[in-house]
Design an enzyme around this catalytic site. Structure first.
Site, short mmCIF file in Angstrom:
data_model
loop_
_atom_site.label_atom_id
_atom_site.label_comp_id
_atom_site.label_asym_id
_atom_site.label_seq_id
_atom_site.Cartn_x
_atom_site.Cartn_y
_atom_site.Cartn_z
N TRP A 127 0.86 -1.18 0.00
CA TRP A 127 0.00 0.00 0.00
C TRP A 127 0.90 1.24 0.00
O TRP A 127 1.76 1.37 0.88
CB TRP A 127 -0.89 -0.04 1.24
CG TRP A 127 -1.84 1.09 1.41
CD1 TRP A 127 -2.68 1.61 0.47
CD2 TRP A 127 -2.07 1.84 2.61
NE1 TRP A 127 -3.42 2.63 1.01
CE2 TRP A 127 -3.07 2.80 2.32
CE3 TRP A 127 -1.53 1.78 3.90
CZ2 TRP A 127 -3.52 3.69 3.27
CZ3 TRP A 127 -1.99 2.67 4.85
CH2 TRP A 127 -2.98 3.62 4.54
N ASP A 208 -0.35 -5.55 9.12
CA ASP A 208 -1.44 -4.64 8.76
C ASP A 208 -2.59 -5.50 8.26
O ASP A 208 -2.47 -6.15 7.21
CB ASP A 208 -0.97 -3.67 7.67
CG ASP A 208 -2.01 -2.60 7.35
OD1 ASP A 208 -3.13 -2.66 7.89
OD2 ASP A 208 -1.70 -1.70 6.54
N ALA A 210 -6.36 -5.15 7.21
CA ALA A 210 -7.41 -4.17 6.91
C ALA A 210 -8.64 -4.78 6.27
O ALA A 210 -9.64 -4.08 6.08
CB ALA A 210 -6.84 -3.08 5.98
N LYS A 243 -13.41 -1.40 6.24
CA LYS A 243 -13.93 -2.24 5.17
C LYS A 243 -14.95 -3.25 5.67
O LYS A 243 -16.07 -3.32 5.17
CB LYS A 243 -12.79 -2.98 4.47
CG LYS A 243 -11.92 -2.10 3.58
CD LYS A 243 -10.93 -1.29 4.38
CE LYS A 243 -10.03 -0.45 3.49
NZ LYS A 243 -9.08 0.37 4.29
#
Length: 392
Positions: A127, A208, A210, A243
């Site tokens: 990202w 991470d 997400a 999300k």
């Protein structure tokens, strides 16, 4: 003084969104922006979120600050969601943050406080904001190979070779599931091999996560994170609720620090960082998440809708792979159906991406990352035809 400032680079995704909005074609397709969309192109409010908001509106008695680390109930609920019973609750320090991005930023700052000389090993690709934040903080980064554009799969051999350069005190950034931007994930045996390298080298993992629930299901998507947390002496985990709860604008995230014997000092430092950066974290989204996770009926409805979202994206992946198989006469795009989460990288060149945008109104990032959720039954054939026409 302000005249000393320089113009910052334009955000590529925001620029792409502007181009899309200005395009008059009715057949244009937006595959750039990283938010979930339903078949009509709308980002809906989940049923359980709507119900929790109504209940909160009726029951909430104050808008006073919560604690520096946020509501303890939110931390408990999220630690349980992400880590299950992989580690004891008292081994986890946690602090609410403004979104998953806030958790990532706080994690990097915590690392810098603990070891200013730490090198952060970052997957190539990752990202883009990971690298942007690290650059802003002045932290040393080392990229490791992750994705093989030729096969659309993880370049695990290259990853292993690059991680062999780890030294004690380094940190390895890993995506817990649904890798952004490629959609290609490590297998559990590969995760076990990474853990062995981390522990052998004395390096710390930072995960991470997400998109829990967008890939293979809530527990399956958390399996790797849980394995790392229980297998390594220390682990940092940045989790986002944007999300899987669909509460993007509520900016709801959490940073967890898993350790043995260092929980109190880690919690103290998480509180300190929150105080320095924004004082008290936002509570509205965190409160909704807590209510949903702690209420059997709300949680059941949330999980049911999340499964609808997940299965819908899997269906779109399979449809695109099938359409490309028909048009190309080969299975070279089969990786699209194997990827997980919202994103896939198609392997198109920047020139091919530009061709698809100019001639077919297909808007994707220049590295050919697409948001699968931006597709629907009508646009899948349009994208497939554009890809073949562009020579992908």
């Amino acid at each position: 003084m302000l005249s000393n400032l320089s113009q910052q680079p334009e955000d590529k995704i925001l620029a792409l969104m502007a181009q899309y909005r200005a395009d008059p074609r009715d057949t244009k397709v937006d595959l750039g922006v990283g938010v979930y969309k339903d078949a009509s192109g709308h980002t809906p409010i989940m049923r359980a979120v709507k119900a929790a908001e109504k209940r909160l509106w009726e029951e909430e008695q104050t808008k006073s600050y919560v604690a520096l680390a946020g509501d303890p109930g939110f931390s408990d609920a999220m630690v349980s969601l992400v880590l299950g019973d992989a580690v004891a609750r008292d081994a986890v320090a946690a602090a609410a943050t403004p979104g998953g991005t806030g958790a990532v930023r706080q994690a990097f700052e915590l690392i810098r406080m603990a070891n200013p000389k730490a090198r952060i090993f970052v997957p190539n690709p990752t990202w883009p904001n990971h690298l942007s934040i690290l650059k802003y903080l002045g932290m040393e980064t080392v990229t490791y190979r992750y994705f093989d554009s030729a096969t659309g799969a993880v370049d695990f051999a290259g990853m292993q070779e690059d991680l062999a350069g780890l030294t004690a005190g380094d940190v390895v950034l890993l995506h817990g599931c649904c890798h952004n931007p490629t959609g290609a994930n490590l297998t559990l045996p590969e995760w076990q091999a990474v853990i062995a390298v981390l522990n052998d080298k004395g390096a710390m993992p930072m995960i991470d996560i997400a998109y829990q629930g967008f890939g293979d299901g809530l527990d399956a998507d958390a399996a790797a994170t849980r394995l790392v947390a229980k297998s390594c002496p220390e682990t940092l985990i940045a989790a986002s609720c944007s999300k899987n709860f669909g509460i993007y604008r509520e900016r709801t995230g959490i940073l967890m620090a898993v350790s043995q014997g260092q929980t109190a000092v880690a919690q103290d430092n998480l509180n300190f960082l929150n105080r320095q950066n924004f004082s008290f974290p936002p509570d509205h989204g965190a409160r909704l998440v807590t209510m949903i996770l702690n209420d059997d009926a709300l949680r059941a409805d949330w999980q049911a809708e999340l499964e609808e979202v997940r299965n819908g994206m899997l269906g779109l992946r399979e449809s695109l792979a099938d359409e490309l198989r028909k048009l190309s006469g080969s299975d070279r795009f089969g990786f699209v159906a194997q990827h997980r989460g919202m994103f896939s990288r198609l392997g198109a060149t920047p020139e091919q991406v530009a061709h698809m945008r100019e001639h077919h109104g297909i808007y994707m990032v220049g590295d050919s990352r697409i948001n699968i959720a931006g597709l629907n039954v009508k646009s899948v054939p349009i994208l497939a035809k554009a890809m073949i026409d562009a020579g992908v």
